[in-house]
Structure formats: C-alpha cells, structure tokens
Motif scaffolding. Structure first.
Motif, PDB file in Angstrom:
ATOM      1  N   VAL A 237      23.393  18.738  16.361  1.00 17.88           N
ATOM      2  CA  VAL A 237      23.458  19.906  16.342  1.00 17.88           C
ATOM      3  C   VAL A 237      22.027  20.667  16.578  1.00 17.88           C
ATOM      4  O   VAL A 237      21.155  20.178  15.890  1.00 17.88           O
ATOM      5  CB  VAL A 237      24.065  20.628  15.094  1.00 17.88           C
ATOM      6  CG1 VAL A 237      24.093  22.303  15.285  1.00 17.88           C
ATOM      7  CG2 VAL A 237      25.661  20.277  14.821  1.00 17.88           C
TER       8      VAL A 237
ATOM      9  N   ARG B 269      20.496  23.989  16.330  1.00 13.83           N
ATOM     10  CA  ARG B 269      20.612  25.261  15.534  1.00 13.83           C
ATOM     11  C   ARG B 269      19.666  26.080  15.077  1.00 13.83           C
ATOM     12  O   ARG B 269      18.429  25.698  15.253  1.00 13.83           O
ATOM     13  CB  ARG B 269      21.044  24.842  13.968  1.00 13.83           C
ATOM     14  CG  ARG B 269      21.579  25.810  13.110  1.00 13.83           C
ATOM     15  CD  ARG B 269      22.237  25.538  11.741  1.00 13.83           C
ATOM     16  NE  ARG B 269      21.139  24.838  10.848  1.00 13.83           N
ATOM     17  CZ  ARG B 269      21.325  24.338   9.598  1.00 13.83           C
ATOM     18  NH1 ARG B 269      22.424  24.159   9.329  1.00 13.83           N
ATOM     19  NH2 ARG B 269      20.428  23.780   8.929  1.00 13.83           N
TER      20      ARG B 269
ATOM     21  N   ASN C 222      18.046  28.886  13.121  1.00 13.03           N
ATOM     22  CA  ASN C 222      17.847  29.023  11.836  1.00 13.03           C
ATOM     23  C   ASN C 222      17.103  30.149  11.552  1.00 13.03           C
ATOM     24  O   ASN C 222      15.873  30.103  11.708  1.00 13.03           O
ATOM     25  CB  ASN C 222      17.346  27.681  11.018  1.00 13.03           C
ATOM     26  CG  ASN C 222      17.116  27.744   9.660  1.00 13.03           C
ATOM     27  OD1 ASN C 222      17.388  28.949   9.093  1.00 13.03           O
ATOM     28  ND2 ASN C 222      17.028  26.905   8.911  1.00 13.03           N
TER      29      ASN C 222
ATOM     30  N   LEU D 282      31.216  24.488  13.947  1.00 15.44           N
ATOM     31  CA  LEU D 282      30.069  24.962  14.188  1.00 15.44           C
ATOM     32  C   LEU D 282      29.957  26.268  13.869  1.00 15.44           C
ATOM     33  O   LEU D 282      31.017  27.166  13.818  1.00 15.44           O
ATOM     34  CB  LEU D 282      29.813  25.049  15.838  1.00 15.44           C
ATOM     35  CG  LEU D 282      29.696  23.574  16.300  1.00 15.44           C
ATOM     36  CD1 LEU D 282      29.606  23.855  17.992  1.00 15.44           C
ATOM     37  CD2 LEU D 282      28.771  22.649  16.033  1.00 15.44           C
TER      38      LEU D 282
ATOM     39  N   ARG E 293      29.088  29.715  14.146  1.00 12.61           N
ATOM     40  CA  ARG E 293      28.801  30.844  15.388  1.00 12.61           C
ATOM     41  C   ARG E 293      29.165  32.260  15.272  1.00 12.61           C
ATOM     42  O   ARG E 293      29.903  32.821  15.865  1.00 12.61           O
ATOM     43  CB  ARG E 293      29.394  30.175  16.675  1.00 12.61           C
ATOM     44  CG  ARG E 293      29.522  28.788  16.872  1.00 12.61           C
ATOM     45  CD  ARG E 293      29.953  28.224  18.011  1.00 12.61           C
ATOM     46  NE  ARG E 293      28.843  28.173  19.218  1.00 12.61           N
ATOM     47  CZ  ARG E 293      29.047  27.699  20.410  1.00 12.61           C
ATOM     48  NH1 ARG E 293      30.476  27.565  20.913  1.00 12.61           N
ATOM     49  NH2 ARG E 293      28.207  27.411  21.337  1.00 12.61           N
TER      50      ARG E 293
ATOM     51  N   TYR F  89      22.712  31.535  10.829  1.00 18.43           N
ATOM     52  CA  TYR F  89      22.625  30.226  11.558  1.00 18.43           C
ATOM     53  C   TYR F  89      23.630  30.553  12.544  1.00 18.43           C
ATOM     54  O   TYR F  89      24.700  31.348  12.821  1.00 18.43           O
ATOM     55  CB  TYR F  89      23.127  29.078  10.779  1.00 18.43           C
ATOM     56  CG  TYR F  89      22.396  28.607   9.603  1.00 18.43           C
ATOM     57  CD1 TYR F  89      21.173  28.175   9.685  1.00 18.43           C
ATOM     58  CD2 TYR F  89      22.951  29.080   8.442  1.00 18.43           C
ATOM     59  CE1 TYR F  89      20.464  27.767   8.610  1.00 18.43           C
ATOM     60  CE2 TYR F  89      22.244  28.610   7.251  1.00 18.43           C
ATOM     61  CZ  TYR F  89      21.113  27.977   7.286  1.00 18.43           C
ATOM     62  OH  TYR F  89      20.411  27.851   6.007  1.00 18.43           O
TER      63      TYR F  89
ATOM     64  N   GLU G 172      25.106  27.613  15.914  1.00 18.19           N
ATOM     65  CA  GLU G 172      24.841  26.276  16.280  1.00 18.19           C
ATOM     66  C   GLU G 172      25.533  25.890  17.641  1.00 18.19           C
ATOM     67  O   GLU G 172      26.643  26.456  17.920  1.00 18.19           O
ATOM     68  CB  GLU G 172      25.447  25.340  15.218  1.00 18.19           C
ATOM     69  CG  GLU G 172      24.938  25.730  13.627  1.00 18.19           C
ATOM     70  CD  GLU G 172      25.470  24.768  12.689  1.00 18.19           C
ATOM     71  OE1 GLU G 172      24.888  24.475  11.657  1.00 18.19           O
ATOM     72  OE2 GLU G 172      26.963  24.551  12.920  1.00 18.19           O
TER      73      GLU G 172
END
Length: 348
Positions: free
Chosen positions: A101, A103, A105, A129, A131, A137, A139
């Motif tokens: 992934v 991501r 952050n 994931l 989203r 987050y 991803e």
C-alpha cells in the motif's frame, strides 16, 4: 536516497485566531495539495513502466520495490533506489492475501509504502483500503500478495500488479481522472483470465487428442500383433499337419515297400528253397558229414595238381607218382609222394 514525500505543514508555522498563518501571504499545505489533487489524479507515473513495481526478491518472504513516483490526494512520494519490504510469516492452515500500500499518513505528515496483512481464510480476500473523505489515512494499492499455508518463499506468480487498476491505484493523469483505467484493467484482467482458460482448455484438448492418438496407435499395434500371432499359429498348425501327413505317407509307403520286399523274399524262398536244399544235400553227399574237412582236402589236392602241371609246363617234363606193385604211392619221410620225371617230347 531514502523515500521523499511532500508537502505537509511545518511544525513551526503559526496561525492567528481565525486559523490563518500569521506570516504574510502564508498558506497551509492543504491548499497546495488541493491544487495538485485538482489538476492530477492519484496513482503512479505510467512511464517508466517500472514505477513502484513490486517484485519477488528471490529469498524468503521478501519483496523488492523499484524506484518510482506516486501521488496520493495531492501529496507525492519519490524514491530513485530499489527498496525492500518483508511480509509476515505465511499462514499455517489456509491462504492469505496481503497488500503493498502507498499511504498518505496525515498523522505523521508523510507518504509511506507499507504492507497491509490480510486475514487467513479458506477463500481469502485482500484487506480493505482506507479512503475516507477526510481522516488520518488515504491508501492506494500497488500489488496483492497471495500466500499459501506454510509457504517459505515468495514467487513472482504470487504477486498481482494492481498499479494499472484505477479503482485501487491507477496511473497519474491530468484534469481530474481524465483517464479511467479501472474499466481497462478489468477488461484486460478478464481477457487474461479468458486467455489462460482457453490456453488450459487447448492444452487439455491437446492432451486428450494425444491420449486418443496413443490409444488408437496402441490398439492398432495390439490388433496387428494379435493378427500376426493368429497367422503364425495357423501357419504352425498347417506346417505341423503337413509334416504329420508327410510322415504318415512316408511310413505307409515304407510299410508297403517293406511288405513287397518281404513278399518277394518269401516267394523267392518258397520257389528256390527246395532246389537250394537239394543242392546242399548233394554237396553233403559228395563231401560227407565233415564237409569243411573234405572240401579243404579237395582244395589242397587240386592246388597240388595245379602246381605239378605248372612245374611240368615250365620244365618240359612229365611228373608222375611212383607206385608200388600193390598200387600204393611211394612216399618220403614226410609222407609226400615221390615223383619221377620224363620229357614230354624229344624236342629238348
């Protein structure tokens, strides 16, 4: 070079009571990220094709990540060197699907590439994931990794590249998802699965055809062998019958010839036995009971007379035995008759 990312707020920036930066014309990174997110889509660069490509490292449960550039919600990450990732130990009973992934952050103000571990199951699915419209987050998925129970090393066949699937990642494009590759990826994946299925079907048909050809060939060989064996058996039986018939005829002819010869001998014996026996009896009468001795005496006498005749012819004198007045031969001490000689003629 380590992974680089941007842009996020600096910790030393100040804001006023209204939440605006206290510096003249200063702005938060959100505004810059909004600008980028509005102009370009999330994902990785399409060129080169190896951007953040996930590969099997060839040892253990390790992965290699090629250099690349990616965007997540207006934030980017970049690395110009190959990096390495290690996934957790393989499941013990069922299979598991993990994800590589990329991501964003927000808590740590960075874009990172991590492994999200899935759940072990008989029919495993990859982990979801994150989203959200807003949150800590966001991803994107670069690749799925499928692990079997007890697996010790990752093979390239365990890796499914999802960079081209815009539903989970996609390629960076201009003007807000101008190029939707999710449908293309789905079609390509369906085509690939159909191609593999047809290839497997063709291979199975080929194996069936090969097996059918082999069975027909083996059946033909077996049939030919059986036919040849039957013909050989028939020839053997015919030869054996002919040989028996020939030997039987030969024996029959031999018996017939032997009977004919025997019959001739018997007829000869019957026809000539009387004459032969009469002749034998006559010889017995002449020779007496001691036929061999008498015959030997006669032979010796004849031989002596022949010798005397030879002597007379060679010498020209006649040899005569001397007789006594009583008519007996005069003999010497050995018992041999004494002879007197006189010329056969006066020519000498």
């Amino acid at each position: 070079m380590a992974l680089r990312y941007g842009y996020f707020d600096s910790e030393i920036i100040g804001v006023n009571d209204e939440g605006m930066p206290i510096f003249d014309r200063a702005e938060l990174s959100d505004l810059f990220a909004l600008l980028l997110a509005s102009l370009v889509s999330d994902g990785v660069l399409a060129r080169p094709s190896t951007n953040f490509r996930v590969r099997a490292a060839g040892s253990g449960l390790n992965l290699e990540l090629d250099p690349g550039f990616g965007m997540v919600r207006g934030h980017f990450c970049y690395d110009n060197e190959v990096s390495f990732l290690t996934i957790e130990a393989a499941p013990q009973q069922y299979s598991r699907i993990d994800r590589v992934v990329m991501r964003c952050n927000y808590l740590q103000r960075m874009v990172e590439i991590i492994i999200k571990t899935g759940e072990e199951a008989a029919n495993p699915v990859p982990p979801g994931l994150l989203r959200p419209a807003s949150g800590d987050y966001y991803e994107l998925c670069l690749a799925d990794i499928r692990l079997s129970a007890g697996q010790k090393m990752i093979m390239q066949s365990n890796i499914t590249d999802t960079r081209a699937d815009s539903s989970v990642c996609g390629y960076i494009t201009q003007l807000i998802d101008h190029l939707d590759t999710a449908v293309f990826f789905t079609q390509l994946n369906a085509f690939y699965k159909e191609f593999v299925q047809k290839s497997n079907t063709s291979y199975e048909e080929f194996c069936q055809m090969a097996q059918k050809s082999y069975d027909e060939f083996f059946a033909n060989v077996t049939r030919f062998y059986n036919t040849l064996s039957e013909q050989a058996q028939e020839l053997h039986e015919q030869y054996n019958a002919d040989l028996i018939e020939y030997l039987s005829k030969l024996q029959e002819k031999g018996d017939t010839d032997l009977a004919a010869i025997t019959e001739q001998l018997i007829r000869f014996r019957n026809e000539n036995e009387a004459e032969f026996l009469a002749w034998v009896q006559q010889m017995k009468d002449i020779l007496g009971e001691d036929a061999p001795g008498e015959l030997l005496t006669i032979i010796n006498e004849l031989r002596g007379e022949i010798e005397e005749m030879q002597e007379m012819l060679l010498s020209g004198n006649v040899m005569a035995r001397l007789l006594t007045d009583s008519g007996n031969y005069i003999v010497d001490s050995m018992g041999r008759p004494l002879l007197s000689s006189r010329p056969i003629c006066k020519c000498n």
